[in-house]
Design a protein around this motif. Structure first.
Motif, mmCIF file in Angstrom:
data_model
loop_
_atom_site.group_PDB
_atom_site.id
_atom_site.type_symbol
_atom_site.label_atom_id
_atom_site.label_comp_id
_atom_site.label_asym_id
_atom_site.label_seq_id
_atom_site.Cartn_x
_atom_site.Cartn_y
_atom_site.Cartn_z
ATOM 1 N N HIS A 103 5.013 1.562 -3.061
ATOM 2 C CA HIS A 103 4.727 0.559 -4.088
ATOM 3 C C HIS A 103 3.551 0.960 -4.961
ATOM 4 O O HIS A 103 2.588 1.570 -4.475
ATOM 5 N N ALA A 149 -2.005 5.797 2.695
ATOM 6 C CA ALA A 149 -2.271 5.602 1.262
ATOM 7 C C ALA A 149 -3.702 5.115 1.003
ATOM 8 O O ALA A 149 -4.211 5.231 -0.110
ATOM 9 N N ILE A 207 -0.238 4.767 -5.857
ATOM 10 C CA ILE A 207 0.039 4.142 -4.546
ATOM 11 C C ILE A 207 -1.254 4.010 -3.747
ATOM 12 O O ILE A 207 -1.241 3.630 -2.573
#
Ligand code: C5P
Length: 299
Positions: free
Chosen positions: A32, A139, A155
């Motif tokens: 995402h 991340a 990300i």
């Protein structure tokens, strides 16, 4: 064969708090896209490196039981990514609850990397290749390498430090439920949300900043609360405290933060809420002034 680290190094691994967390899209590989304002707390784990002939790892401290101390630990995984890294015996004092939205595992991995680089100056902490590999491990690791208040995009790998951010007084609360980040992403209904507007200018005072934060979001909070209703109880308890200015979830939860005018007000709120909810993990803290303590101490 690589040598032992030449000296003992101790590294502070502060909790990471997402003051805002906007989820703005999804990449073809499933990750995402985020737009987040991140600050670091003065509570965290502590990682000690001692000279050793083979990698060793032990975990101690109040939250140690929940983390593996073998090859599965992110500390050893991060060390293995550093080519020719010197050997160390790691002792991780685990103070932060695991799977709690405040970056604990990533903070530990970043601390290992910073510690190894500090012990062996020929390892460059800014090496792009290594940083890329660390990103694949978590991340949140790149932002935890920097430990400065920053706007985070991509990300999690695009880091834009925010200069002269005011220190914020806060209370962190985890209701003692572990939350799976992928599960929360999966439960989200809307992945293409508006980005975060520009952060107010450096001269902005705390009152204006809190008002600005109030207008922002954590786009994961609704989905996380559906999975773990205890998050709503924490949010309500913080909002119900007379001195709390703003309450919100960090990361994918379940830890929430409440902001307060002064350190004394945050400490009093932590005492009040600990009395009402003795089973919760509750810590008063200051956000946004941790970069100095994150620099490894050589002894
Ligand atoms: O923090 P970490 O990289 O370990 O993230 C755990 C999982 O959360 C990833 O494997 C991915 O499924 C999801 N994630 C995501 N987008 C991000 C960060 C994490 O979808 N920006």
């Amino acid at each position: 064969m690589s040598m032992p680290v030449p000296q003992v190094v101790e590294v502070f691994a502060p909790a990471k708090i997402n003051l805002t967390l906007h989820v703005t899209g999804q990449r073809p590989d499933g990750y995402h896209l985020l737009d987040s304002l991140v600050a670091f707390a003065d509570v965290g784990d502590v990682l000690r490196l001692e000279p050793a002939d083979v990698w060793q790892m032990k975990t101690v401290g109040p939250e140690a039981e929940a983390v593996p101390d073998g090859a599965e630990n992110l500390v050893l995984k991060a060390a293995a990514l550093l080519d020719g890294a010197p050997k160390a015996a790691f002792t991780l004092t685990k103070n932060l609850p695991v799977a709690s939205g405040i970056g604990g595992g990533s903070a530990d991995a970043a601390a290992a990397f910073r510690g190894l680089c500090a012990a062996t100056p020929h390892h460059d902490p800014n090496n792009i290749d290594t940083q890329r590999r660390l990103l694949s491990l978590g991340a949140d690791i790149p932002m935890c390498l920097h430990c400065v208040t920053a706007r985070i995009t991509g990300i999690g790998e695009e880091i834009t430090p925010v200069a002269q951010f005011p220190a914020l007084h806060a209370v962190l609360i985890n209701p003692r439920v572990a939350v799976s980040t992928p599960a929360v992403f999966k439960a989200m209904k809307q992945r293409n949300n508006p980005p975060m507007p520009d952060i107010p200018p450096e001269s902005c005072d705390v009152k204006d900043l809190v008002e600005w934060l109030r207008a922002q979001r954590n786009d994961m909070q609704e989905a996380a609360t559906t999975l773990e209703p205890a998050i709503a109880t924490v949010q309500a308890a913080l909002e119900g405290h007379r001195a709390c200015q703003l309450a919100r979830m960090s990361g994918s939860g379940a830890t929430c933060f409440g902001l307060f005018h002064t350190a004394q007000a945050a400490q009093q709120a932590a005492r009040d809420l600990s009395r009402d909810y003795p089973q919760w993990w509750i810590r008063p803290t200051q956000l946004g002034s941790q970069a100095e303590r994150a620099v490894p101490r050589l002894s």
